[in-house]
Scaffold this active site. Sequence first.
Site, mmCIF file in Angstrom:
data_model
loop_
_atom_site.group_PDB
_atom_site.id
_atom_site.type_symbol
_atom_site.label_atom_id
_atom_site.label_comp_id
_atom_site.label_asym_id
_atom_site.label_seq_id
_atom_site.Cartn_x
_atom_site.Cartn_y
_atom_site.Cartn_z
ATOM 1 N NE ARG A 1 -0.900 5.625 -35.965
ATOM 2 C CZ ARG A 1 -2.122 5.138 -35.795
ATOM 3 N NH1 ARG A 1 -2.808 5.430 -34.711
ATOM 4 N NH2 ARG A 1 -2.665 4.354 -36.705
ATOM 5 C CD GLU B 1 -7.183 17.609 -25.833
ATOM 6 O OE1 GLU B 1 -7.622 16.595 -26.394
ATOM 7 O OE2 GLU B 1 -7.918 18.528 -25.399
ATOM 8 C CG PHE C 1 -6.868 17.631 -30.092
ATOM 9 C CD1 PHE C 1 -7.753 18.499 -30.715
ATOM 10 C CD2 PHE C 1 -7.038 16.273 -30.282
ATOM 11 C CE1 PHE C 1 -8.791 18.020 -31.494
ATOM 12 C CE2 PHE C 1 -8.076 15.784 -31.059
ATOM 13 C CZ PHE C 1 -8.955 16.653 -31.671
ATOM 14 C CG HIS D 1 -3.328 10.800 -35.385
ATOM 15 N ND1 HIS D 1 -2.617 10.118 -34.416
ATOM 16 C CD2 HIS D 1 -4.257 9.926 -35.856
ATOM 17 C CE1 HIS D 1 -3.088 8.888 -34.293
ATOM 18 N NE2 HIS D 1 -4.074 8.740 -35.168
ATOM 19 C CG ASP E 1 -9.353 11.026 -38.108
ATOM 20 O OD1 ASP E 1 -10.176 10.124 -38.373
ATOM 21 O OD2 ASP E 1 -8.466 10.884 -37.249
ATOM 22 N NE ARG F 1 -5.508 7.179 -38.964
ATOM 23 C CZ ARG F 1 -6.776 7.405 -39.275
ATOM 24 N NH1 ARG F 1 -7.144 8.567 -39.788
ATOM 25 N NH2 ARG F 1 -7.683 6.464 -39.078
#
Length: 312
Positions: free
Chosen positions: A10, A58, A83, A109, A117, A167
């Site tokens: 990322r 989104e 998302f 992610h 998460d 991530r």
Amino acid sequence: MSEIKKIATRDSYGNALVELSKEIDDLVVLDADLAAATKTGIFKKQVPDRFFDCGIAEANMMGVAAGLAATGKTVFASSFAMFAAGRAFEIIRNSIGYPHLNVKIGATHAGISVGEDGATHQCNEDIALMRTIPGMTIINPADDVEAHAAVRAAALHDGPVYLRFGRLAVPVFNDEKSYRFELGKGITLRDGKDVTIIATGLMVNEARMAAEELSKEGIDARVINIHTIKPIDREIIVKAAKETGKILTVEEHNIIGGLGSAVAEVVCEECPCLVKRLGVEDRFGMSGPALDLLKLFGLGSENIVKRVKGML
């Protein structure tokens, strides 16, 4: 011995966007209120007049991206994979895929390695979803060097592209000076005659390490990096099937619909041989440290070694 450099892909994504902004005047970047996490914040800081925060919406962001692309812009739209691929799927299909617009989806992610998460954010279905959209190119880079090259290739490609980033900081094993990225072409990282390990994303380095361990026991494993899931490199897969007769696919994704499914489809149609899939076994993730989760789900070099031995 110097420590191996580790960089999250990322981060590579954010840095690559800044580099490309100097070359592509019509490049714009959208985000859905996650710029700090997706690392498009790096671009926002350097090129603020070409960055747009669409808020926590989104699906709307993908519609905005489609509109900008229709005016001739090269658009990167970013959010977490869950998302970007999940929540916004219908807009991507109908507003980006159907008209074949020049939108690049930077999905960060992805996979189990999102860690704490938890299951709601650990997207292990995104590759499967994006594979079903006609004309969608899918790239899952393995390290920093490959991620930089992938973002550049996506920007230059005519049509929609889904880019999958992680991530977790991962080892950089490709040599920046010698590495060459070709869209739709796999890379043989190690030759071998006994079995082929085909991996994608952060599992590529695990496959490399597994092959080294197997070699100590006299097992000659070929390792192939498939960075482009779609269009997939049929030639390199068929060659491996013919020459080694056994293939193990490794991915940080549900074994349904991802790399394993794509490879199995090619093998069944072109050169039937034994194919085993190592990945997330059709289940949801859970909250916990990323490295612990990868081990728990069997996504490490030790389990790759075990699975290869089982095939032999």
